[in-house]
Design an enzyme around this catalytic site. Structure first.
Site, PDB file in Angstrom:
ATOM      1  N   GLY A 245      55.255  29.576  53.449  1.00 12.94           N
ATOM      2  CA  GLY A 245      55.555  29.539  52.017  1.00 12.94           C
ATOM      3  C   GLY A 245      54.516  28.759  51.239  1.00 12.94           C
ATOM      4  O   GLY A 245      54.481  28.796  50.013  1.00 12.94           O
TER       5      GLY A 245
ATOM      6  N   ASP B  74      57.099  25.786  45.232  1.00 13.83           N
ATOM      7  CA  ASP B  74      55.806  25.840  44.539  1.00 13.83           C
ATOM      8  C   ASP B  74      54.591  26.141  45.413  1.00 13.83           C
ATOM      9  O   ASP B  74      53.482  26.304  44.893  1.00 13.83           O
ATOM     10  CB  ASP B  74      55.579  24.513  43.780  1.00 13.83           C
ATOM     11  CG  ASP B  74      55.627  23.302  44.701  1.00 13.83           C
ATOM     12  OD1 ASP B  74      55.610  23.495  45.933  1.00 13.83           O
ATOM     13  OD2 ASP B  74      55.689  22.175  44.184  1.00 13.83           O
ATOM     14  N   GLY B  75      54.784  26.191  46.712  1.00 11.76           N
ATOM     15  CA  GLY B  75      53.645  26.504  47.576  1.00 11.76           C
ATOM     16  C   GLY B  75      52.667  25.361  47.753  1.00 11.76           C
ATOM     17  O   GLY B  75      51.568  25.547  48.275  1.00 11.76           O
TER      18      GLY B  75
ATOM     19  N   ARG C 267      43.897  23.110  58.369  1.00  9.88           N
ATOM     20  CA  ARG C 267      44.475  22.863  59.695  1.00  9.88           C
ATOM     21  C   ARG C 267      43.856  23.824  60.707  1.00  9.88           C
ATOM     22  O   ARG C 267      43.670  24.998  60.406  1.00  9.88           O
ATOM     23  CB  ARG C 267      45.989  23.071  59.586  1.00  9.88           C
ATOM     24  CG  ARG C 267      46.751  22.793  60.844  1.00  9.88           C
ATOM     25  CD  ARG C 267      48.223  22.592  60.552  1.00  9.88           C
ATOM     26  NE  ARG C 267      48.905  23.811  60.159  1.00  9.88           N
ATOM     27  CZ  ARG C 267      50.223  23.874  59.936  1.00  9.88           C
ATOM     28  NH1 ARG C 267      50.971  22.814  60.036  1.00  9.88           N
ATOM     29  NH2 ARG C 267      50.782  25.008  59.576  1.00  9.88           N
TER      30      ARG C 267
ATOM     31  N   LYS D 197      46.987  24.459  54.282  1.00 10.35           N
ATOM     32  CA  LYS D 197      48.376  24.074  53.996  1.00 10.35           C
ATOM     33  C   LYS D 197      48.416  23.456  52.605  1.00 10.35           C
ATOM     34  O   LYS D 197      47.637  22.538  52.324  1.00 10.35           O
ATOM     35  CB  LYS D 197      48.861  23.077  55.046  1.00 10.35           C
ATOM     36  CG  LYS D 197      50.325  22.730  54.941  1.00 10.35           C
ATOM     37  CD  LYS D 197      50.817  22.032  56.193  1.00 10.35           C
ATOM     38  CE  LYS D 197      52.275  21.612  56.033  1.00 10.35           C
ATOM     39  NZ  LYS D 197      52.743  20.888  57.208  1.00 10.35           N
TER      40      LYS D 197
ATOM     41  N   ASP E 265      53.420  21.087  62.602  1.00 12.53           N
ATOM     42  CA  ASP E 265      54.182  20.793  61.387  1.00 12.53           C
ATOM     43  C   ASP E 265      54.646  19.345  61.329  1.00 12.53           C
ATOM     44  O   ASP E 265      55.782  19.014  61.650  1.00 12.53           O
ATOM     45  CB  ASP E 265      55.371  21.750  61.224  1.00 12.53           C
ATOM     46  CG  ASP E 265      54.921  23.007  60.507  1.00 12.53           C
ATOM     47  OD1 ASP E 265      53.704  23.221  60.396  1.00 12.53           O
ATOM     48  OD2 ASP E 265      55.791  23.786  60.075  1.00 12.53           O
TER      49      ASP E 265
ATOM     50  N   ASP F 181      61.109  27.112  64.101  1.00 13.27           N
ATOM     51  CA  ASP F 181      59.915  27.566  63.369  1.00 13.27           C
ATOM     52  C   ASP F 181      58.802  26.522  63.414  1.00 13.27           C
ATOM     53  O   ASP F 181      57.673  26.810  63.028  1.00 13.27           O
ATOM     54  CB  ASP F 181      60.258  27.902  61.910  1.00 13.27           C
ATOM     55  CG  ASP F 181      61.064  26.812  61.225  1.00 13.27           C
ATOM     56  OD1 ASP F 181      62.184  26.543  61.686  1.00 13.27           O
ATOM     57  OD2 ASP F 181      60.576  26.220  60.260  1.00 13.27           O
ATOM     58  N   ASN F 182      59.128  25.330  63.882  1.00 13.82           N
ATOM     59  CA  ASN F 182      58.092  24.296  64.017  1.00 13.82           C
ATOM     60  C   ASN F 182      57.689  24.098  65.474  1.00 13.82           C
ATOM     61  O   ASN F 182      57.021  23.119  65.796  1.00 13.82           O
ATOM     62  CB  ASN F 182      58.586  22.969  63.435  1.00 13.82           C
ATOM     63  CG  ASN F 182      58.724  23.022  61.913  1.00 13.82           C
ATOM     64  OD1 ASN F 182      58.118  23.869  61.267  1.00 13.82           O
ATOM     65  ND2 ASN F 182      59.523  22.142  61.352  1.00 13.82           N
TER      66      ASN F 182
ATOM     67  N   GLY G  14      58.576  31.907  57.076  1.00 14.43           N
ATOM     68  CA  GLY G  14      57.187  32.328  56.875  1.00 14.43           C
ATOM     69  C   GLY G  14      56.393  31.259  56.165  1.00 14.43           C
ATOM     70  O   GLY G  14      56.937  30.266  55.674  1.00 14.43           O
TER      71      GLY G  14
HETATM   72  P1  AMP Z   1      58.846  22.916  56.829  1.00 16.83           P
HETATM   73  O1  AMP Z   1      60.084  22.096  56.671  1.00 16.83           O
HETATM   74  O2  AMP Z   1      57.623  22.281  56.196  1.00 16.83           O
HETATM   75  O3  AMP Z   1      58.604  23.304  58.248  1.00 16.83           O
HETATM   76  O4  AMP Z   1      59.054  24.246  55.986  1.00 16.83           O
HETATM   77  C1  AMP Z   1      60.120  25.142  56.215  1.00 16.83           C
HETATM   78  C2  AMP Z   1      59.887  26.394  55.428  1.00 16.83           C
HETATM   79  O5  AMP Z   1      59.857  26.108  54.035  1.00 16.83           O
HETATM   80  C3  AMP Z   1      58.581  27.096  55.731  1.00 16.83           C
HETATM   81  O6  AMP Z   1      58.815  28.477  55.583  1.00 16.83           O
HETATM   82  C4  AMP Z   1      57.666  26.580  54.652  1.00 16.83           C
HETATM   83  O7  AMP Z   1      56.573  27.428  54.397  1.00 16.83           O
HETATM   84  C5  AMP Z   1      58.612  26.513  53.480  1.00 16.83           C
HETATM   85  N1  AMP Z   1      58.191  25.513  52.495  1.00 16.83           N
HETATM   86  C6  AMP Z   1      58.238  24.166  52.621  1.00 16.83           C
HETATM   87  N2  AMP Z   1      57.776  23.560  51.511  1.00 16.83           N
HETATM   88  C7  AMP Z   1      57.408  24.533  50.660  1.00 16.83           C
HETATM   89  C8  AMP Z   1      56.843  24.562  49.346  1.00 16.83           C
HETATM   90  N3  AMP Z   1      56.561  23.445  48.690  1.00 16.83           N
HETATM   91  N4  AMP Z   1      56.599  25.768  48.797  1.00 16.83           N
HETATM   92  C9  AMP Z   1      56.879  26.903  49.444  1.00 16.83           C
HETATM   93  N5  AMP Z   1      57.408  26.953  50.673  1.00 16.83           N
HETATM   94  C10 AMP Z   1      57.673  25.786  51.286  1.00 16.83           C
HETATM   95 MG    MG Z   2      57.379  24.298  59.279  1.00 12.83          MG
END
Ligand code: AMP
Ligand code: MG
Length: 504
Positions: A103, A136-137, A187, A124, A273, A263-264, A101
């Site tokens: 994050g 940390d979001g 985005r 984002k 992504d 998920d990407n 989801g």
């Molecule tokens: P990604 O590798 O960017 O495609 O992220 C994979 C998952 O990790 C997704 O659910 C993102 O929302 C979550 N995520 C990545 N980085 C963070 C972050 N800094 N804080 C919270 N969730 C993250």
């Molecule tokens: Mg992603």
């Protein structure tokens, strides 16, 4: 609230009058978590994409107003926006993860462009959500600059992609392998639904909501398929075709995504992504851009196969929508999935012929291509070679792009001889061929060193001018831009040690 800049309470009419239509927000509760952005400290505009903004009636003057970032930063509501974090699952490096989801991202809502098309407006790096899993979001400035530039570069190359409306920098520190400044990206995309969005409901056994998502897609994104006898098979077929074409396009410009987890993978076949992506400099068929990818799962030459893997994950999630009898559903979806390689190979061959400047088809075209790549392997810049090949004159036998960089000279000389013969057989005209080759072989790509230079200026000096310069350059990657000749060069030595990972 932004602690550094005094809040500007004057309204930005063009932003406040965006007519939001939040279709996704009308789906049932399990689809998302309604949550507001957490303001970034010291948020300020680093770059505004005026070309994209114009589609929504947003101007550079709007963006330059002090209050502009407050709307995206969560310091101030955009009327009509209903921020939410989307739920999804996904296969990460081959392993299923049931709960991912957004994050660190939020869908603000959906807005129409001047043509009437509906776009997701998405943030984002806007703070934690229910799906942050302890992280940390946030997004760091480095990665946000890379995504901002690369999504617009892709768009300039004519490759389907999410886009970026603006980049917001901040004075907030974010902890990664080192402390880095945080940032945010706005985005835009027709949809942020991923293969993993369907996997989410399928693997929870929540077939009711899976069906709702299927209906949503048929209603919103694939409306032209609604009248089909088997709409979900038709939808799957279209996703296969779009994905196969997308990956063929990536291969054609030497682009490595780096994290092709399901998920990407966009349901619309968009590049989605941007993490540790890279455009290759020197051609290496097994090039790995993500230094956390120890097995080379997402190496350049494996991208077509990884797209197929992800489509198989999607097929599984579609089973209950296709037929109540799972045996029948499996066989129907398998049949469709088998089309993938035909779609990919057809798209690939079209791209190969266009890159080589062939108008007609000959049976050996692919062999000629494969032989060339073998000769280039580890030695020759992928982008420069094809661009220079376009300048070949059939009447002058001396033109031989980058000859001194090939190791096996007799073999590349033979290749050039056969290439010329091939062109002569179809009475190729130098001027026309150059024009058509220059329209598919970019002169300018976003090389890592270029992004890195923009990042260093932004991080060290708060100077974002290089970002704007690259944005303009990469929007027209096929045009000669005499004042930007330095950006057409291969990577300098200092940039060969740049390492990219998932951490962003
Ligand atoms: P990604 O590798 O960017 O495609 O992220 C994979 C998952 O990790 C997704 O659910 C993102 O929302 C979550 N995520 C990545 N980085 C963070 C972050 N800094 N804080 C919270 N969730 C993250
Ligand atoms: Mg992603």
């Amino acid at each position: 609230m932004n602690p550094i800049l005094k809040p500007d309470r004057s309204r930005i009419a063009s932003l406040e009058s965006l007519a939001f239509e939040n279709r996704y927000a009308k789906l049932p509760a399990p689809f998302f978590h309604g949550v507001s952005p957490t303001p970034l400290m010291g948020a300020h505009l680093a770059s505004f994409n005026a070309e994209l903004g114009a589609l929504f009636g947003l101007t550079r003057d709007d963006a330059n107003q002090q209050g502009f970032v407050d709307y995206f930063n969560g310091s101030r509501d955009i009327p009509g926006a209903e921020p939410l974090a989307m739920a999804y699952a996904g296969h990460q490096f081959g392993h299923f993860v049931a709960q991912l989801g957004d994050g660190r991202a939020m869908l603000l809502g959906q807005v129409r462009d001047e043509q009437g098309a509906l776009w997701d407006m998405h943030l984002k790096g806007c703070g934690p959500t229910r799906f942050s899993r302890g992280s940390d979001g946030r997004a760091v400035l480095r990665s946000s600059i890379r995504e901002y530039l690369c999504s617009e570069a892709m768009s300039g190359l004519g490759i389907p992609t999410t886009r970026a409306l603006c980049l917001i920098a901040s004075s907030e520190s974010v902890m990664r392998e080192r402390i880095e400044p945080g940032a945010m990206l706005v985005r835009m995309a027709q949809s942020h639904v991923r293969f993993g969005s369907l996997e989410y409901f399928y693997h929870r056994g929540d077939h009711e909501n899976l069906r709702k998502l299927g209906e949503y897609l048929l209603q919103e994104e694939f409306a032209h398929l609604r009248g089909e006898k088997e709409p979900y098979l038709a939808l799957f077929d279209e996703v296969i075709r779009r994905t196969a074409t997308l990956v063929a396009q990536w291969q054609g410009v030497g682009f490595c995504h780096g994290v092709m987890n399901s998920d990407n993978m966009s349901i619309l076949g968009l590049t989605l992504d941007y993490g540790p992506f890279a455009f290759m400099d020197t051609f290496e068929h097994d090039y790995i851009c993500n230094h956390s990818d120890h097995q080379g799962r997402y190496a350049y030459h494996r991208q077509p196969e990884m797209a197929h893997f992800n489509l198989a994950c999607l097929a599984t999630a579609l089973l209950p929508l296709v037929n109540d009898n799972s045996e029948i559903a499996i066989s129907l979806l398998r049949e469709r999935l088998a089309n993938y390689w035909r779609y990919f190979n057809d798209a690939h061959l079209d791209i190969v012929r266009a890159k080589l400047g062939f108008l007609q088809q000959e049976n050996d075209d692919l062999e000629l291509w494969d032989e060339l790549l073998l000769l280039m392997e580890g030695e020759v810049d992928f982008t420069l070679f094809f661009r220079q090949l376009g300048a070949l004159s059939l009447s002058s036998p001396t033109h031989h792009p980058l000859r001194s960089e090939f190791i096996d000279l007799p073999r590349i000389d033979l290749w050039m001889y056969e290439y010329r013969q091939r062109l002569q057989r179809e009475d190729s005209c130098d001027i026309d061929r150059r024009q058509s080759m220059d329209a598919v072989n970019p002169k300018y790509i976003l090389r890592n060193y270029m992004a890195e230079a923009a990042i260093r200026k932004a991080e060290d000096d708060g100077d974002y001018s290089e970002i704007d310069r690259l944005l303009t350059l990469l929007r027209s990657p096929f045009s000669e831009q005499p004042a930007a000749e330095q950006y057409a060069a291969s990577a300098p030595v200092w940039a060969q040690s740049i390492q990219l990972s998932c951490s962003s």
